[in-house]
Design a protein around this motif. Structure first.
Motif, PDB file in Angstrom:
ATOM      1  N   LEU A 133       1.235  -1.440  -0.250  1.00  7.93           N
ATOM      2  CA  LEU A 133       0.309   0.352   0.176  1.00  7.93           C
ATOM      3  C   LEU A 133       0.901   0.951   0.117  1.00  7.93           C
ATOM      4  O   LEU A 133       0.357   2.436  -0.467  1.00  7.93           O
ATOM      5  N   VAL A 134       1.934   1.305   0.766  1.00 10.31           N
ATOM      6  CA  VAL A 134       2.518   2.415   0.725  1.00 10.31           C
ATOM      7  C   VAL A 134       3.747   2.733  -0.400  1.00 10.31           C
ATOM      8  O   VAL A 134       3.580   3.756  -1.460  1.00 10.31           O
ATOM      9  N   ALA A 135       3.877   1.510  -1.259  1.00  7.21           N
ATOM     10  CA  ALA A 135       4.335   1.698  -2.858  1.00  7.21           C
ATOM     11  C   ALA A 135       3.375   1.933  -3.865  1.00  7.21           C
ATOM     12  O   ALA A 135       3.612   3.130  -4.880  1.00  7.21           O
ATOM     13  N   VAL A 136       2.193   1.895  -3.238  1.00 11.78           N
ATOM     14  CA  VAL A 136       0.679   2.148  -4.250  1.00 11.78           C
ATOM     15  C   VAL A 136       0.730   3.959  -4.119  1.00 11.78           C
ATOM     16  O   VAL A 136       0.277   4.744  -4.813  1.00 11.78           O
ATOM     17  N   GLY A 137       0.424   3.630  -2.523  1.00 11.82           N
ATOM     18  CA  GLY A 137       0.503   5.032  -2.712  1.00 11.82           C
ATOM     19  C   GLY A 137       1.249   6.599  -3.210  1.00 11.82           C
ATOM     20  O   GLY A 137       1.307   7.595  -3.682  1.00 11.82           O
ATOM     21  N   VAL A 138       2.471   5.889  -2.704  1.00 13.52           N
ATOM     22  CA  VAL A 138       3.632   6.231  -3.598  1.00 13.52           C
ATOM     23  C   VAL A 138       3.813   6.541  -4.962  1.00 13.52           C
ATOM     24  O   VAL A 138       3.715   8.202  -5.545  1.00 13.52           O
ATOM     25  N   TYR A 139       3.418   5.893  -5.593  1.00 11.01           N
ATOM     26  CA  TYR A 139       3.347   5.325  -6.785  1.00 11.01           C
ATOM     27  C   TYR A 139       2.148   6.579  -7.257  1.00 11.01           C
ATOM     28  O   TYR A 139       2.364   6.948  -9.137  1.00 11.01           O
ATOM     29  N   THR A 140       1.423   6.563  -6.869  1.00 16.71           N
ATOM     30  CA  THR A 140      -0.075   6.733  -6.978  1.00 16.71           C
ATOM     31  C   THR A 140       0.537   8.973  -7.065  1.00 16.71           C
ATOM     32  O   THR A 140      -0.140   9.417  -8.273  1.00 16.71           O
ATOM     33  N   VAL A 141       0.648   8.997  -6.344  1.00 17.55           N
ATOM     34  CA  VAL A 141       1.302  10.439  -5.854  1.00 17.55           C
ATOM     35  C   VAL A 141       2.219  10.547  -6.679  1.00 17.55           C
ATOM     36  O   VAL A 141       2.443  12.577  -7.244  1.00 17.55           O
ATOM     37  N   ALA A 142       3.421  10.522  -6.924  1.00 18.10           N
ATOM     38  CA  ALA A 142       4.857  10.606  -7.436  1.00 18.10           C
ATOM     39  C   ALA A 142       4.219  11.111  -9.351  1.00 18.10           C
ATOM     40  O   ALA A 142       5.167  11.883 -10.061  1.00 18.10           O
ATOM     41  N   ARG A 143       3.157  10.149  -9.750  1.00 18.73           N
ATOM     42  CA  ARG A 143       2.406   9.821 -11.217  1.00 18.73           C
ATOM     43  C   ARG A 143       0.883  11.268 -11.169  1.00 18.73           C
ATOM     44  O   ARG A 143       0.380   9.982 -11.250  1.00 18.73           O
ATOM     45  N   PRO A 144       1.083  12.222 -11.230  1.00 20.67           N
ATOM     46  CA  PRO A 144      -0.182  12.528 -10.842  1.00 20.67           C
ATOM     47  C   PRO A 144      -1.607  12.491 -12.945  1.00 20.67           C
ATOM     48  O   PRO A 144      -2.074  12.950 -12.775  1.00 20.67           O
ATOM     49  N   GLN A 145      -0.771  12.041 -13.417  1.00 21.66           N
ATOM     50  CA  GLN A 145      -1.201  12.167 -14.962  1.00 21.66           C
ATOM     51  C   GLN A 145      -1.976  10.595 -14.734  1.00 21.66           C
ATOM     52  O   GLN A 145      -2.295  10.349 -15.389  1.00 21.66           O
ATOM     53  N   MET A 146      -1.416   9.847 -14.482  1.00 22.13           N
ATOM     54  CA  MET A 146      -1.587   8.442 -14.230  1.00 22.13           C
ATOM     55  C   MET A 146      -2.887   8.154 -13.886  1.00 22.13           C
ATOM     56  O   MET A 146      -3.385   8.978 -12.641  1.00 22.13           O
ATOM     57  N   GLY A 147      -3.678   7.826 -15.236  1.00 26.66           N
ATOM     58  CA  GLY A 147      -5.044   7.556 -14.696  1.00 26.66           C
ATOM     59  C   GLY A 147      -6.454   8.726 -15.045  1.00 26.66           C
ATOM     60  O   GLY A 147      -7.664   8.476 -15.022  1.00 26.66           O
ATOM     61  N   ARG A 148      -5.565   9.677 -15.672  1.00 31.79           N
ATOM     62  CA  ARG A 148      -6.245  10.843 -16.168  1.00 31.79           C
ATOM     63  C   ARG A 148      -7.628  10.576 -17.026  1.00 31.79           C
ATOM     64  O   ARG A 148      -8.227  10.755 -17.486  1.00 31.79           O
ATOM     65  N   ALA A 149      -6.785   9.423 -18.222  1.00 32.78           N
ATOM     66  CA  ALA A 149      -7.241   8.672 -19.181  1.00 32.78           C
ATOM     67  C   ALA A 149      -6.393   7.279 -19.416  1.00 32.78           C
ATOM     68  O   ALA A 149      -6.104   7.368 -19.177  1.00 32.78           O
ATOM     69  N   THR A 150      -7.734   6.640 -20.022  1.00 33.47           N
ATOM     70  CA  THR A 150      -7.214   5.597 -20.602  1.00 33.47           C
ATOM     71  C   THR A 150      -6.800   5.258 -21.775  1.00 33.47           C
ATOM     72  O   THR A 150      -6.583   5.849 -22.719  1.00 33.47           O
ATOM     73  N   THR A 151      -6.130   4.592 -21.033  1.00 30.33           N
ATOM     74  CA  THR A 151      -4.268   4.411 -22.690  1.00 30.33           C
ATOM     75  C   THR A 151      -3.968   2.830 -22.340  1.00 30.33           C
ATOM     76  O   THR A 151      -2.638   2.692 -21.680  1.00 30.33           O
ATOM     77  N   LEU A 152      -4.903   1.872 -23.114  1.00 30.23           N
ATOM     78  CA  LEU A 152      -4.556   0.517 -22.442  1.00 30.23           C
ATOM     79  C   LEU A 152      -2.713   0.399 -22.503  1.00 30.23           C
ATOM     80  O   LEU A 152      -2.100   0.876 -23.259  1.00 30.23           O
ATOM     81  N   ARG A 153      -2.087  -0.362 -21.681  1.00 35.67           N
ATOM     82  CA  ARG A 153      -0.476  -1.178 -21.810  1.00 35.67           C
ATOM     83  C   ARG A 153      -0.429  -2.137 -23.173  1.00 35.67           C
ATOM     84  O   ARG A 153       0.285  -1.588 -24.098  1.00 35.67           O
ATOM     85  N   TRP A 154      -1.462  -2.498 -23.024  1.00 36.31           N
ATOM     86  CA  TRP A 154      -1.695  -4.089 -24.013  1.00 36.31           C
ATOM     87  C   TRP A 154      -3.050  -4.196 -24.657  1.00 36.31           C
ATOM     88  O   TRP A 154      -3.696  -3.689 -24.361  1.00 36.31           O
ATOM     89  N   GLU A 155      -2.845  -5.070 -25.470  1.00 37.49           N
ATOM     90  CA  GLU A 155      -3.738  -5.209 -26.289  1.00 37.49           C
ATOM     91  C   GLU A 155      -3.979  -6.911 -26.725  1.00 37.49           C
ATOM     92  O   GLU A 155      -2.963  -7.368 -26.096  1.00 37.49           O
ATOM     93  N   GLY A 156      -5.364  -7.507 -26.484  1.00 36.03           N
ATOM     94  CA  GLY A 156      -5.509  -8.632 -26.441  1.00 36.03           C
ATOM     95  C   GLY A 156      -4.830  -9.220 -25.542  1.00 36.03           C
ATOM     96  O   GLY A 156      -5.348  -9.953 -24.383  1.00 36.03           O
ATOM     97  N   ARG A 157      -4.133 -10.668 -26.572  1.00 33.19           N
ATOM     98  CA  ARG A 157      -4.009 -12.089 -25.716  1.00 33.19           C
ATOM     99  C   ARG A 157      -2.694 -11.705 -23.607  1.00 33.19           C
ATOM    100  O   ARG A 157      -3.957 -11.813 -23.021  1.00 33.19           O
ATOM    101  N   ARG A 158      -2.184 -10.637 -23.881  1.00 36.97           N
ATOM    102  CA  ARG A 158      -1.497 -10.314 -22.973  1.00 36.97           C
ATOM    103  C   ARG A 158      -2.586  -9.541 -22.071  1.00 36.97           C
ATOM    104  O   ARG A 158      -1.977  -9.691 -20.233  1.00 36.97           O
ATOM    105  N   HIS A 159      -3.051  -8.591 -22.559  1.00 33.42           N
ATOM    106  CA  HIS A 159      -4.002  -7.703 -21.520  1.00 33.42           C
ATOM    107  C   HIS A 159      -5.231  -8.453 -20.908  1.00 33.42           C
ATOM    108  O   HIS A 159      -5.131  -8.180 -19.600  1.00 33.42           O
TER     109      HIS A 159
END
Length: 259
Positions: A116-142
């Motif tokens: 949870l600490v790692a999740v919190g720090v990661y979220t605060v450190a990346r303010p643009q994360m999650g503003r819009a959907t940009t999928l990392r992968w498509e298809g089988r890997r996703h």
């Protein structure tokens, strides 16, 4: 008064209902309502930890179902990810619930705290994360990644529970690349499945206190409906802020238990 065989004062019942409403609101916006509802149940005299976990699921599945339906109507998240992920989560939750009474849950708390600490720090450190959907992968890997997330987080929900919705949201956002609002909508669908999987197993064990769970479930529904509408109206930025607050609160709660 007597509910589910427990002697409860009017004050205690009112506090449980208020906790259920607050939990429904938090769960609907970003997940983590168990942070409020489960500790309240654990304070009830005469209730075992497994009964508290099971009764929490009775109330939670009602509220989560309402918020999932509200999100689906208004956000219309894709079911190509949420459907298979929900199935994997249901099976994982059933497995977690089956061993919930056999394992020392204290062993897992330090690991969850670090995560949870790692999740919190990661979220605060990346303010643009999650503003819009940009999928990392498509298809089988996703799909395989979504299945893995569903199974692991589902197992955690059956075993412990608090923070499951938050873990689902951060997994959908940081790993798969969804925006916070759509991630929250998909997380609700998956969370219904984790609650169901755990509740089936708990019911076979005779653990849920149904009358108390249903009373709290009504309050949970009211909170969930209010929270879901607010999240949809205010968007990903609002969901992100609530997410950070809930994760911070969960970190503090677990730190008190661990340290």
């Amino acid at each position: 008064m007597t509910i589910s065989g427990l002697e409860l004062t009017t004050t205690a019942l009112v506090l449980l209902v208020l906790a259920a409403f607050a939990a429904g609101w938090v769960d609907a916006v970003v997940g983590g309502g168990g942070l409020v509802q489960l500790p309240a149940l654990l304070l009830v005299p005469g209730m075992s930890p497994v009964q508290a976990l099971a009764t929490n699921k009775v109330a939670s599945i009602l509220g989560t179902g309402v918020s999932a339906a509200t999100f689906y109507r208004r956000v219309q998240p894709g079911l190509a990810t949420a459907g298979p992920m929900a199935l994997a989560a249901l099976l994982g939750a059933g497995a977690g619930a089956a061993v919930a009474s056999a394992l020392p849950v204290g062993v897992f708390k330090p690991v969850i705290l670090v995560a949870l600490v790692a999740v919190g720090v990661y979220t605060v450190a990346r303010p643009q994360m999650g503003r819009a959907t940009t999928l990392r992968w498509e298809g089988r890997r996703h799909l395989l990644t979504a299945l893995g997330l569903g199974a692991v987080i589902g197992c955690y929900d059956g075993l412990l529970g608090p923070g499951t919705g938050s873990f689902l949201v951060i997994g959908l956002v940081s790993v798969l690349g969804y925006g916070f609002l759509e991630a929250s909508a998909q997380a609700k669908i998956v969370n219904v499945a984790t609650n169901l999987g755990a509740l089936v197993v708990f019911t076979l064990q005779g653990a849920p206190l149904w009358a108390l769970g249903l009373v709290m479930g009504v309050a949970n529904i009211a909170g969930a409906y209010t929270g879901a509408r607010m999240a949809v109206a205010r968007g990903s930025g609002f969901v992100r802020v609530v997410f950070i607050v809930v994760v911070s609160a969960l970190i503090v709660r677990l730190a008190v238990d661990v340290l």
